[in-house]
Design a protein around this motif. Sequence first.
Motif, PDB file in Angstrom:
ATOM      1  N   SER A   1     -20.220 -37.756 -19.587  1.00  0.00           N
ATOM      2  CA  SER A   1     -19.073 -37.058 -19.106  1.00  0.00           C
ATOM      3  C   SER A   1     -18.977 -35.622 -19.546  1.00  0.00           C
ATOM      4  CB  SER A   1     -17.802 -37.500 -19.562  1.00  0.00           C
ATOM      5  OG  SER A   1     -17.425 -39.058 -19.451  1.00  0.00           O
ATOM      6  N   LEU A   2     -18.723 -34.777 -18.623  1.00  0.00           N
ATOM      7  CA  LEU A   2     -18.567 -33.576 -18.894  1.00  0.00           C
ATOM      8  C   LEU A   2     -17.282 -33.163 -18.383  1.00  0.00           C
ATOM      9  CD1 LEU A   2     -22.146 -32.078 -18.121  1.00  0.00           C
ATOM     10  CD2 LEU A   2     -20.969 -31.876 -20.431  1.00  0.00           C
ATOM     11  N   ARG A   3     -16.890 -31.743 -18.940  1.00  0.00           N
ATOM     12  CA  ARG A   3     -15.521 -31.360 -18.145  1.00  0.00           C
ATOM     13  C   ARG A   3     -16.003 -29.929 -17.839  1.00  0.00           C
ATOM     14  NH1 ARG A   3      -9.503 -31.646 -20.560  1.00  0.00           N
ATOM     15  NH2 ARG A   3      -9.815 -33.937 -20.088  1.00  0.00           N
ATOM     16  N   LEU A   4     -15.850 -29.533 -16.924  1.00  0.00           N
ATOM     17  CA  LEU A   4     -16.130 -28.069 -16.132  1.00  0.00           C
ATOM     18  C   LEU A   4     -14.984 -27.460 -16.374  1.00  0.00           C
ATOM     19  CD1 LEU A   4     -18.700 -28.387 -13.458  1.00  0.00           C
ATOM     20  CD2 LEU A   4     -18.918 -28.298 -15.868  1.00  0.00           C
ATOM     21  N   GLY A  32     -13.645 -41.498  -7.474  1.00  0.00           N
ATOM     22  CA  GLY A  32     -13.617 -42.729  -8.688  1.00  0.00           C
ATOM     23  C   GLY A  32     -14.243 -42.111  -9.852  1.00  0.00           C
ATOM     24  N   ARG A  33     -14.998 -41.003  -9.525  1.00  0.00           N
ATOM     25  CA  ARG A  33     -15.630 -40.465 -11.008  1.00  0.00           C
ATOM     26  C   ARG A  33     -15.407 -39.323 -11.549  1.00  0.00           C
ATOM     27  NH1 ARG A  33     -21.146 -39.605 -10.823  1.00  0.00           N
ATOM     28  NH2 ARG A  33     -21.091 -39.119  -8.452  1.00  0.00           N
ATOM     29  N   PHE A  34     -15.098 -38.447 -10.461  1.00  0.00           N
ATOM     30  CA  PHE A  34     -14.650 -36.937 -10.712  1.00  0.00           C
ATOM     31  C   PHE A  34     -13.113 -36.811 -10.737  1.00  0.00           C
ATOM     32  CE2 PHE A  34     -18.755 -34.516  -9.706  1.00  0.00           C
ATOM     33  CZ  PHE A  34     -19.548 -35.450 -10.880  1.00  0.00           C
ATOM     34  N   THR A  35     -12.610 -35.906 -11.603  1.00  0.00           N
ATOM     35  CA  THR A  35     -11.013 -35.573 -10.999  1.00  0.00           C
ATOM     36  C   THR A  35     -10.894 -34.161 -11.208  1.00  0.00           C
ATOM     37  OG1 THR A  35     -10.495 -37.715 -12.234  1.00  0.00           O
ATOM     38  CG2 THR A  35      -8.926 -36.040 -12.031  1.00  0.00           C
ATOM     39  N   ILE A  36     -10.343 -33.606 -10.357  1.00  0.00           N
ATOM     40  CA  ILE A  36      -9.988 -32.251 -10.474  1.00  0.00           C
ATOM     41  C   ILE A  36      -8.609 -31.914 -10.653  1.00  0.00           C
ATOM     42  CG2 ILE A  36      -9.533 -32.035  -7.943  1.00  0.00           C
ATOM     43  CD1 ILE A  36     -10.593 -29.006  -7.971  1.00  0.00           C
ATOM     44  N   PHE A  37      -8.346 -31.130 -11.547  1.00  0.00           N
ATOM     45  CA  PHE A  37      -6.735 -30.472 -11.944  1.00  0.00           C
ATOM     46  C   PHE A  37      -6.730 -29.259 -12.328  1.00  0.00           C
ATOM     47  CE2 PHE A  37      -7.342 -30.971 -16.503  1.00  0.00           C
ATOM     48  CZ  PHE A  37      -8.581 -31.772 -16.890  1.00  0.00           C
ATOM     49  N   ARG A  38      -5.648 -28.851 -12.569  1.00  0.00           N
ATOM     50  CA  ARG A  38      -5.359 -27.411 -12.900  1.00  0.00           C
ATOM     51  C   ARG A  38      -4.210 -27.154 -13.686  1.00  0.00           C
ATOM     52  NH1 ARG A  38      -4.920 -24.436  -7.159  1.00  0.00           N
ATOM     53  NH2 ARG A  38      -4.455 -22.764  -8.437  1.00  0.00           N
ATOM     54  N   VAL A  53     -17.566 -30.262  -3.197  1.00  0.00           N
ATOM     55  CA  VAL A  53     -17.512 -31.315  -4.197  1.00  0.00           C
ATOM     56  C   VAL A  53     -15.842 -31.768  -4.432  1.00  0.00           C
ATOM     57  CG1 VAL A  53     -17.679 -32.288  -6.804  1.00  0.00           C
ATOM     58  CG2 VAL A  53     -19.264 -30.774  -5.842  1.00  0.00           C
ATOM     59  N   ALA A  54     -15.037 -30.915  -4.563  1.00  0.00           N
ATOM     60  CA  ALA A  54     -13.697 -31.124  -4.785  1.00  0.00           C
ATOM     61  C   ALA A  54     -12.883 -29.901  -4.488  1.00  0.00           C
ATOM     62  CB  ALA A  54     -13.418 -31.792  -6.123  1.00  0.00           C
ATOM     63  N   ASN A 103      -1.823 -24.101 -13.961  1.00  0.00           N
ATOM     64  CA  ASN A 103      -1.560 -22.760 -13.354  1.00  0.00           C
ATOM     65  C   ASN A 103      -1.213 -21.974 -14.316  1.00  0.00           C
ATOM     66  OD1 ASN A 103      -2.113 -23.503 -10.816  1.00  0.00           O
ATOM     67  ND2 ASN A 103      -0.176 -23.911 -10.023  1.00  0.00           N
ATOM     68  N   ALA A 104      -0.325 -22.481 -15.484  1.00  0.00           N
ATOM     69  CA  ALA A 104       0.079 -21.477 -16.704  1.00  0.00           C
ATOM     70  C   ALA A 104      -0.929 -20.809 -17.107  1.00  0.00           C
ATOM     71  CB  ALA A 104       1.087 -22.319 -17.644  1.00  0.00           C
ATOM     72  N   LYS A 105      -2.130 -21.501 -17.397  1.00  0.00           N
ATOM     73  CA  LYS A 105      -3.298 -21.085 -18.042  1.00  0.00           C
ATOM     74  C   LYS A 105      -4.408 -20.275 -17.048  1.00  0.00           C
ATOM     75  CE  LYS A 105      -2.970 -24.025 -22.031  1.00  0.00           C
ATOM     76  NZ  LYS A 105      -3.968 -25.163 -22.622  1.00  0.00           N
ATOM     77  N   ASN A 106      -3.956 -20.479 -15.670  1.00  0.00           N
ATOM     78  CA  ASN A 106      -5.092 -19.802 -14.549  1.00  0.00           C
ATOM     79  C   ASN A 106      -6.306 -20.574 -14.819  1.00  0.00           C
ATOM     80  OD1 ASN A 106      -3.098 -18.061 -13.390  1.00  0.00           O
ATOM     81  ND2 ASN A 106      -3.563 -16.796 -15.003  1.00  0.00           N
ATOM     82  N   THR A 107      -6.410 -21.798 -14.932  1.00  0.00           N
ATOM     83  CA  THR A 107      -7.272 -22.533 -15.179  1.00  0.00           C
ATOM     84  C   THR A 107      -7.700 -23.771 -14.452  1.00  0.00           C
ATOM     85  OG1 THR A 107      -7.733 -21.767 -17.428  1.00  0.00           O
ATOM     86  CG2 THR A 107      -9.032 -23.610 -16.655  1.00  0.00           C
ATOM     87  N   VAL A 108      -8.627 -24.111 -13.571  1.00  0.00           N
ATOM     88  CA  VAL A 108      -8.832 -25.437 -12.922  1.00  0.00           C
ATOM     89  C   VAL A 108     -10.074 -26.075 -13.623  1.00  0.00           C
ATOM     90  CG1 VAL A 108     -10.355 -24.422 -11.248  1.00  0.00           C
ATOM     91  CG2 VAL A 108      -9.165 -26.564 -10.788  1.00  0.00           C
ATOM     92  N   TYR A 109      -9.903 -27.319 -13.538  1.00  0.00           N
ATOM     93  CA  TYR A 109     -10.812 -28.197 -14.438  1.00  0.00           C
ATOM     94  C   TYR A 109     -11.601 -29.118 -13.565  1.00  0.00           C
ATOM     95  CZ  TYR A 109      -8.156 -26.646 -18.448  1.00  0.00           C
ATOM     96  OH  TYR A 109      -7.212 -25.748 -19.211  1.00  0.00           O
ATOM     97  N   LEU A 110     -12.760 -29.556 -13.812  1.00  0.00           N
ATOM     98  CA  LEU A 110     -13.553 -30.734 -13.092  1.00  0.00           C
ATOM     99  C   LEU A 110     -13.892 -31.768 -13.978  1.00  0.00           C
ATOM    100  CD1 LEU A 110     -14.136 -31.692 -10.179  1.00  0.00           C
ATOM    101  CD2 LEU A 110     -16.485 -30.755 -10.721  1.00  0.00           C
ATOM    102  N   GLN A 111     -13.273 -32.832 -14.349  1.00  0.00           N
ATOM    103  CA  GLN A 111     -13.516 -33.906 -15.192  1.00  0.00           C
ATOM    104  C   GLN A 111     -14.877 -34.821 -14.548  1.00  0.00           C
ATOM    105  OE1 GLN A 111     -12.735 -34.208 -18.596  1.00  0.00           O
ATOM    106  NE2 GLN A 111     -14.349 -35.956 -18.476  1.00  0.00           N
ATOM    107  N   MET A 112     -15.882 -34.944 -15.052  1.00  0.00           N
ATOM    108  CA  MET A 112     -16.938 -35.609 -14.260  1.00  0.00           C
ATOM    109  C   MET A 112     -17.307 -36.846 -15.569  1.00  0.00           C
ATOM    110  SD  MET A 112     -19.240 -32.558 -12.901  1.00  0.00           S
ATOM    111  CE  MET A 112     -19.942 -31.918 -14.581  1.00  0.00           C
ATOM    112  N   ASN A 113     -16.980 -37.921 -14.965  1.00  0.00           N
ATOM    113  CA  ASN A 113     -17.625 -39.157 -15.743  1.00  0.00           C
ATOM    114  C   ASN A 113     -18.575 -40.189 -15.016  1.00  0.00           C
ATOM    115  OD1 ASN A 113     -15.408 -38.522 -17.556  1.00  0.00           O
ATOM    116  ND2 ASN A 113     -13.800 -39.742 -16.375  1.00  0.00           N
TER     117      ASN A 113
END
Length: 123
Positions: A16-19, A65-71, A47-48, A73-83
């Motif tokens: 796994s990695l989290r971008l 089912g493997r990657f999850t995008i979430f954000r 991708v997402a 907004n209070a931190k102005n950050t978006v993430y991509l969790q990759m499993n």
Amino acid sequence: VQLQASGGGLVQAGGSLRLSCGASGSTDSSRAMGWFRQTPGKEREFVASISWSGGRVYYIDSVKGRFTIFRDNAKNTVYLQMNSLKPEDTAVYYCAASTLVGVTTHIREYDYWGQGTQVTVSS
């Protein structure tokens, strides 16, 4: 808007990695965000995507089912969790800010881009 992507690296298959993608500058606009990836000699691939509110997301079939995008907004950050990473996920990953509020897969609807972060998955 300036975007800074981080979190890439070398991982074994199944790992796994989290971008992360931090935004700075004119972040007062409501924008959907997206992640794309690119390998040498190929076009940049969607991708997402996640809507401004975070209430809607969209993925390409190969990462569902493997990657999850979430954000956050209070931190102005978006993430991509990759499993459950696979060697075919190896690419440079880019985050991007859309001109739209809602999710979109179309690269032309993204007008700000981060610098890219390398993800390498070994078999």
